[in-house]
Design an enzyme around this catalytic site. Sequence first.
Site, PDB file in Angstrom:
ATOM      1  N   THR A 215     -15.432  24.978  -5.614  1.00  0.00           N
ATOM      2  CA  THR A 215     -16.806  25.470  -5.510  1.00  0.00           C
ATOM      3  C   THR A 215     -17.694  24.406  -4.889  1.00  0.00           C
ATOM      4  O   THR A 215     -17.592  23.236  -5.212  1.00  0.00           O
ATOM      5  CB  THR A 215     -17.349  25.834  -6.903  1.00  0.00           C
ATOM      6  OG1 THR A 215     -16.726  27.026  -7.334  1.00  0.00           O
ATOM      7  CG2 THR A 215     -18.852  26.047  -6.871  1.00  0.00           C
TER       8      THR A 215
ATOM      9  N   GLU B  87      -9.490  18.694  -1.091  1.00  0.00           N
ATOM     10  CA  GLU B  87      -8.317  18.461  -1.934  1.00  0.00           C
ATOM     11  C   GLU B  87      -7.142  17.945  -1.107  1.00  0.00           C
ATOM     12  O   GLU B  87      -6.688  18.609  -0.176  1.00  0.00           O
ATOM     13  CB  GLU B  87      -7.953  19.752  -2.660  1.00  0.00           C
ATOM     14  CG  GLU B  87      -9.007  20.087  -3.715  1.00  0.00           C
ATOM     15  CD  GLU B  87      -8.893  21.473  -4.269  1.00  0.00           C
ATOM     16  OE1 GLU B  87      -9.551  21.717  -5.281  1.00  0.00           O
ATOM     17  OE2 GLU B  87      -8.160  22.288  -3.711  1.00  0.00           O
TER      18      GLU B  87
END
Lengths: 415, 415
Positions: free
Chosen positions: B200, B287
């Site tokens: 998010t 990530e």
Amino acid sequence: MAKIEHVSPLAPKSGFPELPVIEGVRFAALEAGVRYSGRVDVMLAELCEGTAMAGVFTRSSTRSAAVLDCQDKIGLDGSGKAAILVNSGNSNAFTGKNGMDAVQKITKAVADTMGIDQTRVFTSSTGVIGEPLKWERITAKIADLDAALDEAGISMAARAIMTTDTFAKGATRTVQLDGATVKIAGIAKGSGMIAPDMATMLSYIFTDANISRNVLQQCIWLDNAKTFNCVTVDGDTSTSDTVLLAATGKADMAPITDFADPRVHAFREGLHAVMKDLAIQIARDGEGATKLIEVQVTGANANGPAHRVAMSIANSPLVKTAVAGQDPNWGRIVMAVGKSGERAERDRLKIWFGDILVAEDGWVSPSYSEEAGAAYMKNDEIVIRVDLGLDNGTATVWSCDLTHGYITINADYRS
Amino acid sequence: MAKIEHVSPLAPKSGFPELPVIEGVRFAALEAGVRYSGRVDVMLAELCEGTAMAGVFTRSSTRSAAVLDCQDKIGLDGSGKAAILVNSGNSNAFTGKNGMDAVQKITKAVADTMGIDQTRVFTSSTGVIGEPLKWERITAKIADLDAALDEAGISMAARAIMTTDTFAKGATRTVQLDGATVKIAGIAKGSGMIAPDMATMLSYIFTDANISRNVLQQCIWLDNAKTFNCVTVDGDTSTSDTVLLAATGKADMAPITDFADPRVHAFREGLHAVMKDLAIQIARDGEGATKLIEVQVTGANANGPAHRVAMSIANSPLVKTAVAGQDPNWGRIVMAVGKSGERAERDRLKIWFGDILVAEDGWVSPSYSEEAGAAYMKNDEIVIRVDLGLDNGTATVWSCDLTHGYITINADYRS
């Protein structure tokens, strides 16, 4: 055909299927050394006089010279022999004007050697992008290919078009058309890599049905939309994707010349089954795949929105990594529905893993247990079902999980 | 804030920037144990009377209750104090009617405790989807948060909204508006995971500019399109993405009430710089990221098509794994341009790695050497530049490579 060091755990347990001889089609394959030596890298299919040809191709705006050449030819009528030549090792895409020259050289050599009109010679190339295709290595082998043609050679052809596919892909069905038995047999290559480079989907399907080119083209166009166009491994569309369908007309039947002919329905059932079978085999051989994912969407406004919601789920890296990790992470499915851009209403949405109802009424289902979800995710084949609760639109697509294997294949090498 | 075990190699070398006090804004953060204990997981910002609020939110059709509540409120005029409360650990998305109840409970508690109109209390939640938010753990802490408010607390707030972000993200600029010095300071969280679950993006930006709500909303809408909306880590859109912009009006300047006011241009330069800085920091903390990728597209038919081509490249798993593997695999860029669905012509397309011209005239550039390309790919920051040669449309987007780290974060755990 590359050396296979590791067969996909999702490969069909029964191995390569027994494919029938399709009267009017012969195959050959051999080593031409297009990029690497020691592997069969060229296949030739010869199609008898009167064969009707149909095809669908990548819509990429950077499609390869071979695709552009096929597209020019596929709509032409023609009654003489035809041929399909496929090489692996080099996609002949983004190779400037030399690319089309190479296609001309190859198709002319096939035409001259085999006595075929050049407009009836179709080619595909798969492999590295942007390097000149050594067409002379292919043209040097055409006489040998021609001499080796064999009506029982389809399994050899299926192996010849493999790149880093881990198993050869074939499928067959027979259909009864007003008393006549019609055979359909197809081969495909999937998401393999050559160097590694591009994941390209190629398929060649053969039938002895007696069916006109126009009708055949409508059939493949319609069935492709529900089969090969419903497979995604990584959402990356090749510059070379090609499906060709050849109907030799040798079956003992009156010709089908009108799409409204009631026999078209039966023919399409068989064709659809072959194409779906091959499409799912491609997903089963996705790079690094350990799980087959089938996404079923119902209740959408229409079939188009259903397909886009299904593809949003099937292409989501977070959904695909959750499946890889055997994590029943249904929140990621909610996310993928939400990002699709299609209409969805939280309180009408239902989500299932297989037959396990996971979410309804805008929240987790009272009947759902995390243990049941986690147990289901241990299966090799995962069905994710979503009902949008809006109308009657449906779609089914196939994909695979996203694993370390995918990264290893695509990032850990230099091409 | 989660425990940081590994800081992204792309984190700014200078660390968290020195952010100025914005007059009229105070911050507090503490542990509420929303999901995990032992981490600061709630932040509160108090905004003085007269603060103008603007915001942009995810367009997901399954967006969270907090986002829906913010969207209801953001267009309202209001002159009293305002507040922003953010929790991590639970996104309160797909939590049925209980989701909105939780937002009501939290916003009412903030309103009552702080003496603020409930329509001026904005919340965000990030974390796991589909689990009930334990709102009572948050409401129990509001008096403590209120008591802890500190005008110098922005860096603490930046840390409090982190999940598996590996570094806190802040940016600041000052702009001169007709002699007045106006400060802009913002914080953001990026593609982190809580459980792990959803990546998010949240950002909160504060300024002492004296500017009306309507003008502020136009500014954030326009600048968001060129900054946060140009970042992609994995193409998965969260149910909770939120950017809020608060202008306290404390700077010594005449109010800006019209978008045509010439000072808007100068204000937007500063705002754009802060938002772009934060956006790129999010890509730097993607990530598993080991390389920052900037994709520049020029020469498209219009800016919209340029953006879609750029996103097609930035989201392509094959491009992102090639960058991870330091492979100057420009064929994959050709593929990604081709699959974008936007107009492209092979012979007009040009591709660069940084300043190295790779492809032109429908083929590899004669000046290109694979060695130069391979050397370039060793950089931490990779610029992929594509000119479509059609018209004046341009776009720039930011992404990161796709590595084993991404798979490990998202597949090797169970939530």
